[in-house]
Design a protein around this motif. Structure first.
Motif, PDB file in Angstrom:
ATOM      1  N   PHE A 119       0.808  -1.214   0.000  1.00 54.64           N
ATOM      2  CA  PHE A 119       0.000   0.000   0.000  1.00 54.64           C
ATOM      3  C   PHE A 119       0.847   1.271   0.000  1.00 54.64           C
ATOM      4  O   PHE A 119       0.320   2.361  -0.156  1.00 54.64           O
ATOM      5  CB  PHE A 119      -0.915   0.025   1.222  1.00 54.64           C
ATOM      6  N   SER A 120       2.154   1.155   0.235  1.00 53.98           N
ATOM      7  CA  SER A 120       2.989   2.356   0.297  1.00 53.98           C
ATOM      8  C   SER A 120       3.213   2.921  -1.100  1.00 53.98           C
ATOM      9  O   SER A 120       3.160   2.199  -2.091  1.00 53.98           O
ATOM     10  CB  SER A 120       4.336   2.035   0.951  1.00 53.98           C
ATOM     11  N   PHE A 121       3.470   4.235  -1.176  1.00 46.18           N
ATOM     12  CA  PHE A 121       3.699   4.847  -2.478  1.00 46.18           C
ATOM     13  C   PHE A 121       5.156   4.682  -2.893  1.00 46.18           C
ATOM     14  O   PHE A 121       6.027   4.406  -2.075  1.00 46.18           O
ATOM     15  CB  PHE A 121       3.305   6.329  -2.462  1.00 46.18           C
ATOM     16  N   TRP A 122       5.439   4.869  -4.179  1.00 44.64           N
ATOM     17  CA  TRP A 122       6.788   4.692  -4.697  1.00 44.64           C
ATOM     18  C   TRP A 122       7.752   5.648  -3.985  1.00 44.64           C
ATOM     19  O   TRP A 122       7.502   6.833  -3.866  1.00 44.64           O
ATOM     20  CB  TRP A 122       6.835   4.966  -6.200  1.00 44.64           C
ATOM     21  N   GLY A 123       8.877   5.083  -3.528  1.00 41.07           N
ATOM     22  CA  GLY A 123       9.894   5.914  -2.901  1.00 41.07           C
ATOM     23  C   GLY A 123       9.700   6.122  -1.415  1.00 41.07           C
ATOM     24  O   GLY A 123      10.531   6.733  -0.755  1.00 41.07           O
ATOM     25  N   SER A 124       8.607   5.605  -0.835  1.00 40.96           N
ATOM     26  CA  SER A 124       8.360   5.800   0.593  1.00 40.96           C
ATOM     27  C   SER A 124       9.191   4.809   1.398  1.00 40.96           C
ATOM     28  O   SER A 124       9.631   3.779   0.891  1.00 40.96           O
ATOM     29  CB  SER A 124       6.879   5.625   0.905  1.00 40.96           C
ATOM     30  N   ASP A 125       9.405   5.128   2.669  1.00 37.19           N
ATOM     31  CA  ASP A 125      10.171   4.226   3.522  1.00 37.19           C
ATOM     32  C   ASP A 125       9.234   3.432   4.421  1.00 37.19           C
ATOM     33  O   ASP A 125       8.020   3.545   4.349  1.00 37.19           O
ATOM     34  CB  ASP A 125      11.194   5.003   4.360  1.00 37.19           C
ATOM     35  N   ALA A 126       9.831   2.628   5.296  1.00 36.03           N
ATOM     36  CA  ALA A 126       9.042   1.729   6.145  1.00 36.03           C
ATOM     37  C   ALA A 126       8.144   2.472   7.125  1.00 36.03           C
ATOM     38  O   ALA A 126       7.167   1.915   7.619  1.00 36.03           O
ATOM     39  CB  ALA A 126       9.974   0.789   6.911  1.00 36.03           C
ATOM     40  N   SER A 127       8.447   3.735   7.411  1.00 35.77           N
ATOM     41  CA  SER A 127       7.648   4.484   8.385  1.00 35.77           C
ATOM     42  C   SER A 127       6.203   4.635   7.944  1.00 35.77           C
ATOM     43  O   SER A 127       5.295   4.736   8.772  1.00 35.77           O
ATOM     44  CB  SER A 127       8.256   5.874   8.620  1.00 35.77           C
ATOM     45  N   GLU A 128       5.935   4.635   6.630  1.00 39.85           N
ATOM     46  CA  GLU A 128       4.568   4.755   6.128  1.00 39.85           C
ATOM     47  C   GLU A 128       3.746   3.521   6.506  1.00 39.85           C
ATOM     48  O   GLU A 128       2.561   3.617   6.782  1.00 39.85           O
ATOM     49  CB  GLU A 128       4.578   4.938   4.608  1.00 39.85           C
ATOM     50  N   LYS A 129       4.374   2.355   6.534  1.00 51.96           N
ATOM     51  CA  LYS A 129       3.682   1.130   6.905  1.00 51.96           C
ATOM     52  C   LYS A 129       3.523   1.025   8.421  1.00 51.96           C
ATOM     53  O   LYS A 129       2.540   0.506   8.918  1.00 51.96           O
ATOM     54  CB  LYS A 129       4.443  -0.082   6.369  1.00 51.96           C
ATOM     55  N   ILE A 130       4.530   1.521   9.152  1.00 54.26           N
ATOM     56  CA  ILE A 130       4.479   1.462  10.609  1.00 54.26           C
ATOM     57  C   ILE A 130       3.299   2.263  11.135  1.00 54.26           C
ATOM     58  O   ILE A 130       2.704   1.926  12.148  1.00 54.26           O
ATOM     59  CB  ILE A 130       5.806   1.978  11.206  1.00 54.26           C
ATOM     60  N   LYS A 131       2.932   3.353  10.446  1.00 53.31           N
ATOM     61  CA  LYS A 131       1.783   4.169  10.858  1.00 53.31           C
ATOM     62  C   LYS A 131       0.545   3.306  11.082  1.00 53.31           C
ATOM     63  O   LYS A 131      -0.160   3.452  12.073  1.00 53.31           O
ATOM     64  CB  LYS A 131       1.450   5.201   9.770  1.00 53.31           C
ATOM     65  N   ILE A 132       0.261   2.411  10.159  1.00 51.03           N
ATOM     66  CA  ILE A 132      -0.948   1.609  10.230  1.00 51.03           C
ATOM     67  C   ILE A 132      -0.898   0.670  11.423  1.00 51.03           C
ATOM     68  O   ILE A 132      -1.897   0.473  12.117  1.00 51.03           O
ATOM     69  CB  ILE A 132      -1.148   0.833   8.914  1.00 51.03           C
ATOM     70  N   SER A 133       0.261   0.112  11.688  1.00 49.12           N
ATOM     71  CA  SER A 133       0.404  -0.766  12.845  1.00 49.12           C
ATOM     72  C   SER A 133       0.179   0.004  14.135  1.00 49.12           C
ATOM     73  O   SER A 133      -0.516  -0.462  15.044  1.00 49.12           O
ATOM     74  CB  SER A 133       1.807  -1.392  12.848  1.00 49.12           C
ATOM     75  N   ASP A 134       0.728   1.203  14.231  1.00 50.24           N
ATOM     76  CA  ASP A 134       0.541   2.043  15.421  1.00 50.24           C
ATOM     77  C   ASP A 134      -0.930   2.410  15.603  1.00 50.24           C
ATOM     78  O   ASP A 134      -1.450   2.411  16.723  1.00 50.24           O
ATOM     79  CB  ASP A 134       1.376   3.322  15.309  1.00 50.24           C
ATOM     80  N   LEU A 135      -1.603   2.715  14.508  1.00 50.64           N
ATOM     81  CA  LEU A 135      -3.014   3.093  14.590  1.00 50.64           C
ATOM     82  C   LEU A 135      -3.877   1.911  15.007  1.00 50.64           C
ATOM     83  O   LEU A 135      -4.844   2.073  15.752  1.00 50.64           O
ATOM     84  CB  LEU A 135      -3.481   3.646  13.236  1.00 50.64           C
ATOM     85  N   GLN A 136      -3.547   0.728  14.525  1.00 47.39           N
ATOM     86  CA  GLN A 136      -4.294  -0.462  14.921  1.00 47.39           C
ATOM     87  C   GLN A 136      -4.207  -0.680  16.426  1.00 47.39           C
ATOM     88  O   GLN A 136      -5.206  -0.961  17.094  1.00 47.39           O
ATOM     89  CB  GLN A 136      -3.749  -1.676  14.163  1.00 47.39           C
ATOM     90  N   ILE A 137      -3.004  -0.510  16.975  1.00 49.32           N
ATOM     91  CA  ILE A 137      -2.800  -0.665  18.418  1.00 49.32           C
ATOM     92  C   ILE A 137      -3.596   0.396  19.178  1.00 49.32           C
ATOM     93  O   ILE A 137      -4.255   0.110  20.180  1.00 49.32           O
ATOM     94  CB  ILE A 137      -1.297  -0.560  18.752  1.00 49.32           C
ATOM     95  N   ALA A 138      -3.559   1.638  18.673  1.00 49.51           N
ATOM     96  CA  ALA A 138      -4.254   2.743  19.343  1.00 49.51           C
ATOM     97  C   ALA A 138      -5.769   2.546  19.341  1.00 49.51           C
ATOM     98  O   ALA A 138      -6.444   2.817  20.336  1.00 49.51           O
ATOM     99  CB  ALA A 138      -3.890   4.066  18.669  1.00 49.51           C
ATOM    100  N   ILE A 139      -6.314   2.068  18.227  1.00 49.53           N
ATOM    101  CA  ILE A 139      -7.761   1.869  18.129  1.00 49.53           C
ATOM    102  C   ILE A 139      -8.229   0.769  19.078  1.00 49.53           C
ATOM    103  O   ILE A 139      -9.189   0.932  19.821  1.00 49.53           O
ATOM    104  CB  ILE A 139      -8.169   1.530  16.676  1.00 49.53           C
ATOM    105  N   LEU A 140      -7.524  -0.362  19.072  1.00 52.53           N
ATOM    106  CA  LEU A 140      -7.937  -1.495  19.892  1.00 52.53           C
ATOM    107  C   LEU A 140      -7.733  -1.248  21.385  1.00 52.53           C
ATOM    108  O   LEU A 140      -8.516  -1.724  22.205  1.00 52.53           O
ATOM    109  CB  LEU A 140      -7.186  -2.760  19.464  1.00 52.53           C
ATOM    110  N   SER A 141      -6.686  -0.500  21.738  1.00 49.63           N
ATOM    111  CA  SER A 141      -6.426  -0.220  23.156  1.00 49.63           C
ATOM    112  C   SER A 141      -7.061   1.089  23.601  1.00 49.63           C
ATOM    113  O   SER A 141      -6.912   1.498  24.749  1.00 49.63           O
ATOM    114  CB  SER A 141      -4.914  -0.177  23.414  1.00 49.63           C
TER     115      SER A 141
END
Length: 300
Positions: A119-141
């Motif tokens: 789902f990341s855009f061309w040239g993006s780094d891993a931080s764009e994917k980490i956002k979704i993981s952080d948000l998942q944790i925040a929503i559930l907790s």
């Protein structure tokens, strides 16, 4: 519940090849008599559980047995695996481990691997994917998140929201949450979120059952746009518009009609086409585009 233990028992046997009734009883916290009853139940259900007596004996599944021969079709297995691949693309917690386990269990149905999701855009780094993981944790907790946000007018603000739902819509990720600054439920595009922080502060709010993301921006409230694109822009048109929105003219140009907000983001988007686009309607957008183009020309 027995049904949950039976399913776990199957996976345990697949993963461990051969085990003793005593080992299974200790793992599931039940008696060996219960384990033997479970094995009998599985056998009656058509699961080929083999019990071997003796020093090297134990409980195992028939050699070569996989779940595709009793519970799921190959198509169903493939669908499950593809769903996990999508989760893996978002760096969803434990998805890598789950994908590995399912890949082992369903190995006969998953060759060759034909799908890769990113789902990341061309040239993006891993931080764009980490956002979704952080948000998942925040929503559930139910933990408050804070971030810098760039709106469609390119204005920056610091926001603190109670995250309620993560949505993928129209080629982009959005987070829906209660904004503590505006004191109402708002939608934020992930690509415009910077310096995301998950706070220790918690909340109890839930998203209203009648909430609809589509209803937040009704097309009836948006102005109609009509644009003419040069044939040189065709490679972008088919990427960014549906075929129903495109009308090919006799001279090879394309007329595109759709509805959108008249904001700075739209103006800058149209400017990215350079001389390959002309705004036909509305007049207000023509004026905005001309004004911005003149400002650009003054730099040169």
């Amino acid at each position: 519940m027995q049904i949950e233990r039976l399913i776990q028992l199957i996976f345990y046997l697949i993963d461990h090849k051969q085990v003793t009734a005593k080992e299974l009883a200790a793992f599931f916290g039940v008696s060996t008599r219960t384990i033997y009853r479970d094995i009998n139940t599985l056998t009656l259900a058509g699961i080929p559980v083999v019990t071997t007596k003796g020093t090297c004996g134990g409980i195992s599944l028939l050699d070569g047995y996989t779940l595709d021969r009793s519970l799921l079709t190959k198509e169903e297995q493939q669908n499950i695996y593809q769903g996990l691949q999508i989760l893996q693309a978002t760096k969803f917690p434990t998805s890598e481990l789950a994908l590995s386990k399912i890949g082992t269990v369903f190995r006969e149905a998953l060759q060759p691997k034909w799908l890769e999701v990113d789902f990341s855009f061309w040239g993006s780094d891993a931080s764009e994917k980490i956002k979704i993981s952080d948000l998942q944790i925040a929503i559930l907790s139910k933990r408050v998140i804070a971030f810098d946000y760039f709106n469609s007018e390119m204005e920056t603000s610091r926001r603190a929201i109670e995250p309620l739902r993560l949505v993928f819509k129209s080629h982009a990720w959005y987070i829906i949450g209660y904004c503590q600054v505006k004191q109402e439920i708002r939608t934020f595009r992930l690509s415009r979120i910077k310096k995301l922080q998950v706070r220790l502060e918690t909340f109890q709010r839930d998203l209203p059952k009648d909430y609809s993301l589509s209803a937040q921006k009704s097309e009836e409230q948006l102005p109609a746009l009509k644009l003419r694109f040069s044939s040189k822009a065709v490679h972008r048109l088919y990427d960014e518009f549906s075929e129903e929105q495109l009308i090919i003219e006799e001279d090879g140009s394309y007329v595109v009609s759709f509805q959108a907000e008249l904001n700075n983001w739209l103006v800058n988007y149209l400017l990215s086409f350079g001389p390959q686009v002309e705004v036909l309607e509305p007049e207000l957008l023509r004026a905005k585009l001309k004004e911005q183009a003149l400002k650009i020309s003054e730099l040169y």
